[in-house]
Design an enzyme around this catalytic site. Structure first.
Site, PDB file in Angstrom:
ATOM      1  CE1 TYR A 140      71.836 -15.902   2.884  1.00 49.59           C
ATOM      2  CE2 TYR A 140      71.494 -15.975   0.506  1.00 49.59           C
ATOM      3  CZ  TYR A 140      72.260 -15.611   1.606  1.00 49.59           C
ATOM      4  OH  TYR A 140      73.458 -14.965   1.414  1.00 49.59           O
ATOM      5  CG  ASP A 234      64.308 -12.958  -2.108  1.00 51.79           C
ATOM      6  OD1 ASP A 234      64.634 -12.859  -3.310  1.00 51.79           O
ATOM      7  OD2 ASP A 234      65.127 -13.167  -1.195  1.00 51.79           O
ATOM      8  CE  LYS A 262      71.095 -17.417  -5.981  1.00 54.00           C
ATOM      9  NZ  LYS A 262      70.471 -17.148  -4.695  1.00 54.00           N
TER      10      LYS A 262
HETATM   11  C1  LIG Z   1      70.812 -16.058  -3.578  1.00 54.85           C
HETATM   12  C2  LIG Z   1      69.666 -15.397  -2.926  1.00 54.85           C
HETATM   13  C3  LIG Z   1      69.724 -14.072  -2.472  1.00 54.85           C
HETATM   14  C4  LIG Z   1      71.006 -13.296  -2.450  1.00 54.85           C
HETATM   15  O1  LIG Z   1      71.479 -13.031  -3.729  1.00 54.85           O
HETATM   16  P1  LIG Z   1      73.028 -12.631  -3.900  1.00 54.85           P
HETATM   17  O2  LIG Z   1      73.130 -12.304  -5.352  1.00 54.85           O
HETATM   18  O3  LIG Z   1      73.801 -13.864  -3.519  1.00 54.85           O
HETATM   19  O4  LIG Z   1      73.298 -11.497  -3.008  1.00 54.85           O
HETATM   20  C5  LIG Z   1      68.576 -13.478  -2.023  1.00 54.85           C
HETATM   21  N1  LIG Z   1      67.412 -14.151  -1.975  1.00 54.85           N
HETATM   22  C6  LIG Z   1      67.310 -15.435  -2.388  1.00 54.85           C
HETATM   23  C7  LIG Z   1      65.988 -16.106  -2.340  1.00 54.85           C
HETATM   24  C8  LIG Z   1      68.439 -16.099  -2.844  1.00 54.85           C
HETATM   25  O5  LIG Z   1      68.356 -17.396  -3.182  1.00 54.85           O
END
Ligand SMILES: *Cc1c(COP(=O)(O)O)cnc(C)c1O
Length: 426
Positions: A140, A234, A262
């Site tokens: 994701y 990511d 995060k």
């Molecule tokens: C949560 C998440 C995102 C998206 O971040 P948001 O602040 O919710 O837009 C992107 N990549 C990973 C791996 C994530 O867990």
């Protein structure tokens, strides 16, 4: 009307689609509404409290309301909340980030992980002058069209492969390969020569938890370097969580671009995209890849980011060992309990994250994760909640520990899992 989660949810449903502001927050019959949080604990409006293992999907590495962060943010509040003109603290935070993540030679601050990944992909396209990207099934990377293809987290939970309203023209340029299958990537790249980027969660934390197989990340680094493809890590979840320098430090692999979010803000909306200078210098106005945001680098989030990074760095020698120790303790206790009850299960875990899957088969990718018994997982979630343990309400999420969890919290959690696993068994 009396304030209760039930009443609030019925009010919410009338004005907010599905009653929640992000799909993963919904579960049957309705979610509890939060009144306040502190340390490892959430209180709801119904007079109950929970040990929080959702931890804002991993954002709250230091727990709720960490004092250094709250006091720095309070100080900043007195000096203004948004200028849309540069500040010294933006430079400070970018230097701090680059210090922790040396592969991020230059850094742009944004507000959300989704913005960070969107920018990373546009940058890769601008830099390579190529069109397509590769992502892995179940990873994701946020809720935008580039990456919302066979995505994990909430999309996997509701079984959505591509969102309605996404453009086919966009999704068809996002090629999907199985996680942990570098051979499949290699074969794809023999047929496709228009790939700008490979984007990956170095540890997959949006499909439950799936660990990279030995050499998987090394293979990705090797293959992408050979083909002049931008490798994007990511690290929105893993950044600061797996180590002070994220998964790239943990596994000693340097991506070309990194996205953070995060835990960077520990509860405040801030994210970052950074990487090699030659790529990052493509950004406007000097470069021709456009990226912009009103709230980017806002002083509230930036002061929270600085306090977070400084606190995580200061605590480093205690932080990561404590998280890992508590996680290991929990995982081995849960494994023993499930084994004693003869419940077929797998537990994947690393540093301060874990997830249990009710299946006989090792969970190494999307299709093996999908084979787990979701009915059992739902039961587990419900009984944990009854016992004041809050984990994310989906098999396709991860259980996150924070620094605020105490020894007693861990003990209580183990006894919660014991009750929940007995219920799963029956
Ligand atoms: C949560 C998440 C995102 C998206 O971040 P948001 O602040 O919710 O837009 C992107 N990549 C990973 C791996 C994530 O867990």
């Amino acid at each position: 009307m009396m304030t209760s989660s039930k009443n609030l949810f019925s009010r919410a449903k009338k004005i907010i689609p599905s009653g929640i502001n992000s799909p993963v927050r919904y579960y049957d019959p309705y979610p509890f509404f939060v009144k306040k949080a502190k340390g490892s604990t959430l209180w709801d409006v119904d007079g109950r409290h929970y040990l929080d293992y959702c931890n804002a999907y991993g954002a709250l590495l230091l727990g709720h309301g960490r004092k250094e962060i709250i006091s720095d943010v309070k100080r900043q509040l007195g000096k203004g909340t948004l200028y849309c003109a540069p500040t010294e603290i933006e430079v400070d935070l970018s230097e701090l980030i680059s210090g922790n993540f040396p592969s991020m030679e230059k850094v742009r601050l944004v507000n959300t992980g989704s913005e960070a990944t969107m920018t990373s992909i546009r940058l890769a396209r601008g830099f390579t002058k190529k069109k397509k990207i590769v992502k892995f099934e179940g990873c994701y990377h946020g809720a935008h069209d580039y990456v919302l293809v066979k995505a994990g987290s909430g999309a996997a939970h509701i079984g959505m492969s591509v969102s309605e309203g996404s453009l086919d023209e966009v999704s068809k340029n996002t090629l999907v390969v199985q996680y942990n299958n570098s051979q499949q990537l290699q074969s794809l790249l023999e047929k496709e020569d228009d790939i700008a980027a490979v984007i990956v969660e170095p540890v997959l934390a949006n499909m439950g938890l799936v660990l990279p197989a030995k050499n998987f990340l090394n293979d990705l680094r090797k293959i992408t370097s050979e083909k002049n493809i931008v490798l994007i890590f990511d690290e929105v979840v893993t950044g600061f969580r797996m180590s002070s320098g994220g998964a790239q430090k943990y596994f000693s692999i340097q991506p070309d671009i990194t996205t953070l979010g995060k835990a960077l803000g520990n509860g405040f909306p801030i994210a970052a995209v950074g990487g090699k200078s030659e790529i990052m210098d493509m950004l406007s106005p000097e470069g021709k890849v456009y990226q912009a945001s009103t709230y980017a680098g806002n002083p509230i989030s930036v002061s929270a980011g600085i306090a977070s990074v400084k606190t995580m760095n200061k605590l480093q020698s205690k932080l990561y060992p404590k998280l890992e120790k508590n996680c290991t303790k929990l995982v081995s206790a849960i494994h023993d309990l499930a084994s004693d009850l003869k419940i077929p299960h797998q537990i994947n875990s690393i540093s301060s994250m874990f997830q249990i899957f009710f299946t006989d088969e090792p969970v190494v990718d999307y299709s093996s994760a999908k084979k787990a018994d979701m009915v059992k997982f739902k039961k587990l979630f419900e009984i944990l909640l009854k016992n004041e343990i809050f984990i994310a309400p989906s098999q396709f999420e991860t259980v996150f520990l924070s620094y605020a969890h105490s020894k007693d919290d861990v003990k209580k959690t183990i006894s919660g899992y014991e009750k929940a696993l007995k219920a799963v068994k029956s």
